[in-house]
Design a protein around this motif. Structure first.
Motif, mmCIF file in Angstrom:
data_model
loop_
_atom_site.group_PDB
_atom_site.id
_atom_site.type_symbol
_atom_site.label_atom_id
_atom_site.label_comp_id
_atom_site.label_asym_id
_atom_site.label_seq_id
_atom_site.Cartn_x
_atom_site.Cartn_y
_atom_site.Cartn_z
ATOM 1 N N ALA A 1 17.255 -3.025 -18.999
ATOM 2 C CA ALA A 1 16.836 -2.431 -20.264
ATOM 3 C C ALA A 1 17.710 -1.251 -20.675
ATOM 4 C CB ALA A 1 15.369 -1.996 -20.172
ATOM 5 N N GLU A 2 18.100 -0.401 -19.730
ATOM 6 C CA GLU A 2 18.878 0.784 -20.065
ATOM 7 C C GLU A 2 20.277 0.407 -20.543
ATOM 8 O OE1 GLU A 2 17.819 3.755 -20.372
ATOM 9 O OE2 GLU A 2 15.794 3.394 -19.589
ATOM 10 N N THR A 3 20.912 -0.529 -19.856
ATOM 11 C CA THR A 3 22.244 -0.970 -20.272
ATOM 12 C C THR A 3 22.178 -1.649 -21.632
ATOM 13 O OG1 THR A 3 22.822 -1.305 -17.949
ATOM 14 C CG2 THR A 3 24.283 -2.279 -19.588
ATOM 15 N N MET A 4 21.124 -2.429 -21.847
ATOM 16 C CA MET A 4 20.964 -3.090 -23.133
ATOM 17 C C MET A 4 20.720 -2.072 -24.244
ATOM 18 S SD MET A 4 18.619 -6.376 -24.071
ATOM 19 C CE MET A 4 19.590 -7.402 -22.958
ATOM 20 N N ALA A 5 19.993 -1.001 -23.943
ATOM 21 C CA ALA A 5 19.771 0.040 -24.946
ATOM 22 C C ALA A 5 21.107 0.635 -25.390
ATOM 23 C CB ALA A 5 18.853 1.124 -24.390
ATOM 24 N N GLN A 6 22.028 0.835 -24.450
ATOM 25 C CA GLN A 6 23.349 1.340 -24.800
ATOM 26 C C GLN A 6 24.074 0.362 -25.714
ATOM 27 O OE1 GLN A 6 24.501 4.407 -24.090
ATOM 28 N NE2 GLN A 6 22.517 4.806 -23.113
ATOM 29 N N ALA A 7 23.939 -0.929 -25.435
ATOM 30 C CA ALA A 7 24.578 -1.943 -26.274
ATOM 31 C C ALA A 7 23.996 -1.923 -27.683
ATOM 32 C CB ALA A 7 24.410 -3.327 -25.643
ATOM 33 N N TRP A 8 22.680 -1.784 -27.778
ATOM 34 C CA TRP A 8 22.055 -1.715 -29.091
ATOM 35 C C TRP A 8 22.547 -0.493 -29.858
ATOM 36 C CZ3 TRP A 8 16.223 -3.344 -29.533
ATOM 37 C CH2 TRP A 8 16.048 -4.625 -28.990
ATOM 38 N N MET A 9 22.556 0.660 -29.195
ATOM 39 C CA MET A 9 22.927 1.894 -29.885
ATOM 40 C C MET A 9 24.381 1.882 -30.335
ATOM 41 S SD MET A 9 20.786 4.946 -27.959
ATOM 42 C CE MET A 9 21.317 4.539 -26.288
ATOM 43 N N SER A 10 25.224 1.132 -29.634
ATOM 44 C CA SER A 10 26.631 1.053 -30.036
ATOM 45 C C SER A 10 26.798 0.377 -31.395
ATOM 46 C CB SER A 10 27.441 0.290 -28.977
ATOM 47 O OG SER A 10 27.092 -1.087 -28.957
ATOM 48 N N ARG A 11 25.789 -0.383 -31.833
ATOM 49 C CA ARG A 11 25.864 -1.066 -33.133
ATOM 50 C C ARG A 11 25.304 -0.222 -34.268
ATOM 51 N NH1 ARG A 11 24.571 -5.618 -29.759
ATOM 52 N NH2 ARG A 11 22.333 -5.460 -30.164
ATOM 53 N N CYS A 12 24.756 0.932 -33.961
ATOM 54 C CA CYS A 12 24.157 1.780 -34.995
ATOM 55 C C CYS A 12 25.270 2.513 -35.747
ATOM 56 C CB CYS A 12 23.201 2.785 -34.350
ATOM 57 S SG CYS A 12 22.158 3.664 -35.532
ATOM 58 N N PRO A 13 25.321 2.424 -37.067
ATOM 59 C CA PRO A 13 26.400 3.081 -37.821
ATOM 60 C C PRO A 13 26.269 4.600 -37.776
ATOM 61 C CG PRO A 13 24.752 2.173 -39.314
ATOM 62 C CD PRO A 13 24.393 1.689 -37.940
ATOM 63 N N PRO A 14 27.366 5.322 -37.987
ATOM 64 C CA PRO A 14 27.329 6.791 -37.920
ATOM 65 C C PRO A 14 26.275 7.423 -38.822
ATOM 66 C CG PRO A 14 29.598 6.018 -37.974
ATOM 67 C CD PRO A 14 28.729 4.814 -38.212
ATOM 68 N N SER A 15 26.022 6.839 -39.984
ATOM 69 C CA SER A 15 25.055 7.427 -40.913
ATOM 70 C C SER A 15 23.626 7.379 -40.389
ATOM 71 C CB SER A 15 25.124 6.718 -42.263
ATOM 72 O OG SER A 15 24.822 5.337 -42.122
ATOM 73 N N LEU A 16 23.375 6.572 -39.355
ATOM 74 C CA LEU A 16 22.022 6.440 -38.807
ATOM 75 C C LEU A 16 21.918 6.950 -37.376
ATOM 76 C CD1 LEU A 16 21.219 2.857 -40.158
ATOM 77 C CD2 LEU A 16 20.333 5.022 -41.044
ATOM 78 N N ARG A 17 22.995 7.530 -36.845
ATOM 79 C CA ARG A 17 22.982 7.967 -35.451
ATOM 80 C C ARG A 17 21.932 9.044 -35.191
ATOM 81 N NH1 ARG A 17 28.056 6.510 -33.107
ATOM 82 N NH2 ARG A 17 28.148 4.259 -33.501
ATOM 83 N N GLY A 18 21.583 9.793 -36.221
ATOM 84 C CA GLY A 18 20.559 10.825 -36.049
ATOM 85 C C GLY A 18 19.233 10.250 -35.594
ATOM 86 N N ALA A 19 18.975 8.982 -35.928
ATOM 87 C CA ALA A 19 17.731 8.344 -35.516
ATOM 88 C C ALA A 19 17.693 8.103 -34.018
ATOM 89 C CB ALA A 19 17.551 7.019 -36.259
ATOM 90 N N LEU A 20 18.857 8.163 -33.367
ATOM 91 C CA LEU A 20 18.946 7.874 -31.934
ATOM 92 C C LEU A 20 18.941 9.142 -31.083
ATOM 93 C CD1 LEU A 20 21.686 5.089 -32.030
ATOM 94 C CD2 LEU A 20 19.196 4.836 -32.216
ATOM 95 N N LEU A 21 18.824 10.314 -31.696
ATOM 96 C CA LEU A 21 18.868 11.554 -30.918
ATOM 97 C C LEU A 21 17.822 11.607 -29.806
ATOM 98 C CD1 LEU A 21 19.683 14.338 -33.534
ATOM 99 C CD2 LEU A 21 21.116 13.537 -31.651
ATOM 100 N N PRO A 22 16.596 11.087 -30.010
ATOM 101 C CA PRO A 22 15.646 11.114 -28.889
ATOM 102 C C PRO A 22 16.179 10.391 -27.656
ATOM 103 C CG PRO A 22 14.507 10.586 -30.932
ATOM 104 C CD PRO A 22 15.982 10.538 -31.229
ATOM 105 N N GLU A 23 17.024 9.390 -27.873
ATOM 106 C CA GLU A 23 17.574 8.624 -26.762
ATOM 107 C C GLU A 23 18.843 9.269 -26.202
ATOM 108 O OE1 GLU A 23 15.520 6.111 -26.294
ATOM 109 O OE2 GLU A 23 14.595 6.153 -28.287
ATOM 110 N N THR A 24 19.681 9.810 -27.102
ATOM 111 C CA THR A 24 21.000 10.288 -26.688
ATOM 112 C C THR A 24 21.036 11.760 -26.331
ATOM 113 O OG1 THR A 24 21.618 10.708 -29.001
ATOM 114 C CG2 THR A 24 22.129 8.526 -28.090
ATOM 115 N N SER A 25 20.199 12.578 -26.970
ATOM 116 C CA SER A 25 20.201 14.022 -26.710
ATOM 117 C C SER A 25 18.832 14.601 -27.025
ATOM 118 C CB SER A 25 21.273 14.726 -27.545
ATOM 119 O OG SER A 25 21.237 16.124 -27.314
ATOM 120 N N PRO A 26 17.904 14.586 -26.065
ATOM 121 C CA PRO A 26 16.565 15.134 -26.305
ATOM 122 C C PRO A 26 16.592 16.593 -26.766
ATOM 123 C CG PRO A 26 16.586 13.841 -24.284
ATOM 124 C CD PRO A 26 18.020 13.967 -24.725
#
Length: 450
Positions: free
Chosen positions: A273-298
């Motif tokens: 699951a963790e490796t797959m989460a990284q794969a999913w997040m790699s597809r998120c465009p820069p304009s939406l990366r802020g939505a991933l902050l809980p995952e990438t930088s708490p």
């Protein structure tokens, strides 16, 4: 007619947005960009220097440590109007230079789901999708692993769990009215009562790994099973785009999962699951990366939710109060009640001014900032918003901030909410959306008794 007061903060924000939106901006060398931004700094009468930069948010220069800190701008009109160009200007670091992707951010609403209900059309669409998911019991065997497994009965199918996971992951602040149809339609599938009280369901934050764990398990059973989960994730996220409280993270979920509908094997090499989460997040465009902050930088996520909390408190400036100090006091109230020993873990994520306010509110029972704390489950009169939307935004930003510092410090969120956001419910109990005439009332009994 009274003259309209000019707002330098609004003017600079418009100017920066126009400059960065120009296609030529990306080709400008970083030192030249920094020079252009330095010419657009503001200085307020208190000596604060302000930059509208990365994340399409304001940053404040701390003269004490020489660092720039994410900080909501002043709310008082007289303070904003008194701002002047900053001369001399402190250096603008490269990581604060805005890019076009920053300006594409649409963060949506910080309101919780108490007061304003989810639009009926959205709830009806989710009901349709849920009916389809229920019809897949025979061909889509029950899932058996992952965090979502703990929430559902054994006979609940993976598409049903995927829909619930999508709703919870995309919600900015998952605090829901106990009569919210979006929750009650899942009642027959849930294996345990939802946390909360008679009025509000205070739900925990959903990690992305809960969704990737579900998908990974289905992928191990074959492409069709995985495609069904991806379809229900994306169809649910598409429906949720209609509500600004889901919009930002729903768009991010769509960007990550939509490719899996036609290429379910895309993440096949990522088995866990963790490796797959990284794969999913790699597809998120820069304009939406802020939505991933809980995952990438708490820690950064905590800073941004606290920024939202300060903005939600802007109405207190009418009484001469500083929204930043009030927000620090409310943070202290929650930490003191839930996990006072974790306070030092939050210090590095607060600038010096906020840290002092936070510390004094925690340590001095007689300090005036303690007057912001709830008493007997009620907010002080000065913190009662004048309208429902403001109250819902303050409840949502407060709850999101609570979940953020819990995630940052490893604290288990309280099942009945944080003191400050729970107190705000008293401002909304009598302002909830009325039931549709002729529609049966939704009972909350399913949540309390199984």
């Amino acid at each position: 007619m009274a003259a309209v007061q000019w707002d330098p903060f609004e003017a600079i924000e418009r100017d920066v947005r126009a400059m960065v939106a120009d296609q030529r901006w990306a080709d400008v060398p970083a030192p030249t960009q920094a020079q252009a931004m330095a010419a657009r700094l503001l200085r307020t009468p208190d000596g604060g220097c302000w930059l509208f930069g990365t994340h399409a948010r304001w940053h404040r220069h701390d003269q004490a440590d020489g660092e720039w800190h994410l900080s909501a701008p002043p709310a008082a009109p007289q303070v904003r109007a008194a701002a002047l160009p900053a001369h001399p200007a402190p250096p603008v670091p490269g990581h604060l230079l805005p890019a076009a992707a920053d300006l594409a951010l649409a963060r949506g609403s910080t309101q919780a789901f108490v007061g304003p209900d989810v639009p009926r059309g959205l709830a009806d669409r989710i009901r349709e999708l849920l009916d389809v998911a229920c019809g897949l019991r025979e061909e889509n065997r029950p899932f058996t692993t992952g965090p979502l497994r703990e929430v559902f009965h054994e006979d609940a199918t993976a598409p049903v769990a995927a829909m619930w996971g999508a709703i919870m992951w995309t919600a900015y602040a998952p605090a829901f009215d106990g009569n919210e149809r979006l929750l009650s339609m899942f009642g027959e599938f849930l294996d345990r009562p939802l946390p909360g009280d008679d009025w509000v369901r205070w739900l925990p934050a959903m990690p992305l790994s809960a969704l990737t764990s579900l998908y990974a398990e289905r992928l191990a059973r074959g492409a069709r099973a995985a495609t069904l989960v991806a379809a229900h994730l994306t169809d649910t996220a598409s429906a949720l785009l209609a509500d600004p409280r889901f919009e930002f993270r729903a768009a991010a979920l769509l960007a990550m999962v939509t490719p899996l509908r036609s290429r379910p094997w895309l993440d096949h090499p990522a088995r866990d699951a963790e490796t797959m989460a990284q794969a999913w997040m790699s597809r998120c465009p820069p304009s939406l990366r802020g939505a991933l902050l809980p995952e990438t930088s708490p820690g950064e996520h905590f800073r941004h939710t606290f920024y939202d909390l300060v903005e939600a408190l802007s109405f207190v400036s009418v009484h001469g109060a500083d929204p930043r100090a009030v927000a620090a006091s409310l943070l202290a109230a929650d930490v003191d009640a839930i996990a006072p020993t974790v306070a030092p873990q939050l210090y590095p994520w607060l600038d010096a001014e906020l840290r002092r306010a936070f510390q004094v509110a925690l340590g001095d029972p007689g300090h005036p900032l303690r007057g912001c704390w709830p008493r007997d489950g009620e907010p002080p009169e000065a913190l009662r918003p004048a309208d429902r939307n403001t109250a819902a935004a303050l409840l949502g930003a407060g709850y999101a901030t609570g979940l953020a510092w819990c995630r940052l410090t490893g604290t288990v969120p309280p099942p009945r909410g944080f003191p400050t956001s729970s107190a705000m419910v008293t401002c909304l109990i009598h302002q909830r959306d009325d039931p549709v005439p002729g529609a049966p009332a939704t009972s909350a009994e399913w949540i309390r008794h199984r």
